[in-house]
Motif scaffolding. Structure first.
Motif, short mmCIF file in Angstrom:
data_model
loop_
_atom_site.label_atom_id
_atom_site.label_comp_id
_atom_site.label_asym_id
_atom_site.label_seq_id
_atom_site.Cartn_x
_atom_site.Cartn_y
_atom_site.Cartn_z
N SER A 1 0.83 -1.21 0.00
CA SER A 1 0.00 0.00 0.00
C SER A 1 0.86 1.26 0.00
O SER A 1 0.40 2.33 -0.36
CB SER A 1 -0.97 0.01 1.19
N ARG B 1 -6.71 11.26 -6.13
CA ARG B 1 -7.67 10.29 -6.66
C ARG B 1 -6.97 8.96 -6.96
O ARG B 1 -7.51 7.89 -6.69
CB ARG B 1 -8.34 10.83 -7.92
N ALA C 1 -6.18 7.15 -3.71
CA ALA C 1 -7.41 6.59 -3.14
C ALA C 1 -7.81 5.32 -3.89
O ALA C 1 -8.18 4.31 -3.28
CB ALA C 1 -8.53 7.62 -3.18
N ARG C 2 -7.72 5.35 -5.20
CA ARG C 2 -8.10 4.17 -6.00
C ARG C 2 -7.14 3.01 -5.76
O ARG C 2 -7.56 1.86 -5.64
CB ARG C 2 -8.15 4.54 -7.49
N HIS D 1 -5.48 2.46 -3.08
CA HIS D 1 -5.82 1.95 -1.74
C HIS D 1 -7.05 1.05 -1.81
O HIS D 1 -7.08 -0.03 -1.23
CB HIS D 1 -6.03 3.10 -0.77
N GLU D 2 -8.08 1.47 -2.54
CA GLU D 2 -9.31 0.68 -2.68
C GLU D 2 -9.01 -0.69 -3.28
O GLU D 2 -9.49 -1.71 -2.79
CB GLU D 2 -10.32 1.40 -3.57
N VAL D 3 -8.21 -0.70 -4.34
CA VAL D 3 -7.88 -1.96 -5.01
C VAL D 3 -7.07 -2.85 -4.09
O VAL D 3 -7.29 -4.06 -4.02
CB VAL D 3 -7.12 -1.68 -6.33
N VAL E 1 -7.18 -2.96 -0.83
CA VAL E 1 -8.11 -3.51 0.17
C VAL E 1 -8.96 -4.61 -0.46
O VAL E 1 -9.17 -5.66 0.15
CB VAL E 1 -9.00 -2.40 0.76
N GLU E 2 -9.44 -4.41 -1.69
CA GLU E 2 -10.24 -5.43 -2.36
C GLU E 2 -9.44 -6.72 -2.53
O GLU E 2 -9.96 -7.81 -2.31
CB GLU E 2 -10.70 -4.92 -3.74
#
Length: 97
Positions: free
Chosen positions: A16, A74, A77-78, A80-82, A84-85
């Motif tokens: 991350s 942005r 953030a994206r 980080h989202e990926v 976590v997924e």
């Protein structure tokens, strides 16, 4: 993501923060922890290699222009989202086995 081996710094944490490491945006202590982990952990090193090549490609194609701060946020953030997924997906697979 986790390689299953014990490390001072967790694999998911390293991945991350790989962009911060690549951009030299972390302090010296954090840089050393991330570097040590990447040297010890082959799966993370492979992921780092992919990230490093992607960054080089982006730099080449963008002509060295600095991205606007809003775009950087942005993208962070994206990413980080990926991350976590992917972690959730790995955990689900691990627990169902």
């Amino acid at each position: 993501m986790s390689c299953g081996e014990p490390h001072e710094t967790d694999c998911s944490e390293v991945l991350s923060e790989v962009w911060l490491f690549l951009d030299h945006e972390c302090d010296e202590r954090r840089k050393e922890l991330l570097q040590t982990h990447l040297e010890e952990c082959h799966p993370c090193l492979e992921e780092y290699g992919i990230e490093e090549h992607l960054k080089a490609l982006l730099a080449k194609k963008c002509g060295g222009e600095l991205a606007p701060e809003q775009l950087k946020e942005r993208l962070r953030a994206r990413i980080h989202e990926v991350t976590v997924e992917i972690e959730v997906e790995v955990e689900v697979r691990t627990t169902s086995e």
